[in-house]
Motif scaffolding. Structure first.
Motif, short mmCIF file in Angstrom:
data_model
loop_
_atom_site.label_atom_id
_atom_site.label_comp_id
_atom_site.label_asym_id
_atom_site.label_seq_id
_atom_site.Cartn_x
_atom_site.Cartn_y
_atom_site.Cartn_z
N PHE A 117 69.75 -0.63 126.55
CA PHE A 117 69.37 -0.35 128.18
C PHE A 117 69.50 1.08 128.41
CE2 PHE A 117 74.17 -0.44 127.67
CZ PHE A 117 74.62 0.68 128.70
N THR A 118 69.83 1.83 127.62
CA THR A 118 69.96 3.44 127.96
C THR A 118 68.35 3.68 128.06
OG1 THR A 118 70.31 4.25 125.75
CG2 THR A 118 72.17 3.88 127.16
N ASN A 119 67.45 3.19 127.52
CA ASN A 119 66.20 3.57 127.34
C ASN A 119 65.27 3.00 128.65
OD1 ASN A 119 66.40 4.92 124.92
ND2 ASN A 119 65.69 3.06 123.89
N VAL A 131 72.56 -13.69 139.77
CA VAL A 131 73.60 -13.43 140.80
C VAL A 131 74.52 -12.17 140.04
CG1 VAL A 131 75.82 -14.15 142.14
CG2 VAL A 131 73.66 -15.52 141.75
N VAL A 132 74.73 -11.11 141.03
CA VAL A 132 75.80 -10.13 140.47
C VAL A 132 76.67 -9.94 141.52
CG1 VAL A 132 74.19 -9.00 138.75
CG2 VAL A 132 74.19 -8.43 141.17
N ASN A 133 77.87 -9.10 141.07
CA ASN A 133 78.71 -8.42 142.22
C ASN A 133 78.22 -7.47 142.80
OD1 ASN A 133 80.97 -7.50 143.34
ND2 ASN A 133 82.36 -8.34 141.78
N GLU A 134 78.39 -7.16 143.93
CA GLU A 134 77.76 -5.92 144.53
C GLU A 134 78.36 -4.77 144.21
OE1 GLU A 134 79.70 -6.32 149.06
OE2 GLU A 134 77.59 -6.41 148.72
N GLU A 135 79.44 -4.63 143.57
CA GLU A 135 80.47 -3.52 143.08
C GLU A 135 79.88 -3.38 141.88
OE1 GLU A 135 82.39 -1.77 145.00
OE2 GLU A 135 81.65 -3.24 146.77
N GLU A 136 78.96 -4.12 140.83
CA GLU A 136 78.65 -3.90 139.73
C GLU A 136 77.94 -2.52 139.54
OE1 GLU A 136 76.93 -6.65 136.23
OE2 GLU A 136 77.61 -7.56 137.91
N LEU A 137 78.03 -1.91 138.52
CA LEU A 137 77.27 -0.70 138.10
C LEU A 137 75.81 -0.95 137.91
CD1 LEU A 137 79.71 1.48 136.16
CD2 LEU A 137 79.25 1.77 138.52
N VAL A 138 74.99 -0.30 138.20
CA VAL A 138 73.53 -0.30 137.68
C VAL A 138 73.38 -0.38 136.37
CG1 VAL A 138 71.15 0.89 137.88
CG2 VAL A 138 72.73 1.08 139.81
N ALA A 139 73.93 0.35 135.41
CA ALA A 139 73.94 0.27 134.00
C ALA A 139 74.29 -1.12 133.45
CB ALA A 139 74.81 1.24 133.35
N ASP A 140 75.17 -1.73 134.08
CA ASP A 140 75.85 -3.12 133.71
C ASP A 140 74.44 -3.92 134.07
OD1 ASP A 140 78.09 -2.36 132.53
OD2 ASP A 140 79.11 -2.39 134.40
N VAL A 141 73.95 -3.78 135.35
CA VAL A 141 72.95 -4.79 135.73
C VAL A 141 71.62 -4.78 134.69
CG1 VAL A 141 71.14 -5.32 137.61
CG2 VAL A 141 73.74 -4.79 138.06
N ILE A 142 71.59 -3.52 134.31
CA ILE A 142 70.26 -3.25 133.56
C ILE A 142 70.49 -4.10 132.33
CG2 ILE A 142 68.98 -1.64 132.11
CD1 ILE A 142 69.47 0.35 134.43
N ASP A 143 71.73 -4.17 131.71
CA ASP A 143 72.10 -4.56 130.63
C ASP A 143 71.86 -6.18 130.68
OD1 ASP A 143 72.93 -4.54 127.82
OD2 ASP A 143 75.11 -5.16 128.61
#
Length: 137
Positions: free
Chosen positions: A64-66, A33-45
């Motif tokens: 996660f930058t790879n 579960v994530v907040n829909e306002e969360e950034l894609v980079a944070d979700v990947i991490d």
């Protein structure tokens, strides 16, 4: 008798959504579960940390930058790391390692001649997997 007091919806927090991320080569999707306002980079991490915590294979590493996140139903372009995860309105994603062509570029902006040996592009694999049909007897 106890009175039930509903919690007030906290403003500025956004809605929480359940997302599913499939990692190429892994047994199944990761769901959290994530907040829909969360950034894609944070979700990947978060996905990579969850993946490692569960002891899944293949081992991805910790940078996660790879990696890039794709939405199969929204097109073939990778999501921007600064985009919010809820901006597309979808909940199913695919996580891929960046290809060596994406990471190695020459000064004039052209793609490097370095190509991964023996591995086709993820787009070809994805299109091939969608085109397979199940035949019943």
């Amino acid at each position: 008798m106890l009175l039930y007091k509903p919690k007030k919806n906290q403003t500025g927090k956004g809605n929480r959504i359940l997302i599913s991320i499939t990692v190429l080569g892994s047994a199944g999707p990761i769901r959290f579960v994530v907040n829909e306002e969360e950034l894609v980079a944070d979700v990947i991490d978060t996905a990579m940390k969850t993946y490692a915590r569960e002891g899944r294979l293949p081992i991805l590493g910790s940078d996660f930058t790879n990696f890039v996140l794709y939405c199969p139903s929204a097109g073939t372009e990778a999501l921007s790391p600064w985009e919010t995860i809820g901006s597309l309105g979808v909940r199913n994603f695919m996580l891929f390692k960046k290809s060596s062509q994406d990471e190695n570029t020459v000064d004039d902006g052209k793609q490097s001649s370095m190509v991964r040996k023996g591995v086709g592009s993820w787009k070809a694999w994805f299109n091939k997997s969608l085109s397979r049909k199940i035949v019943s007897h």
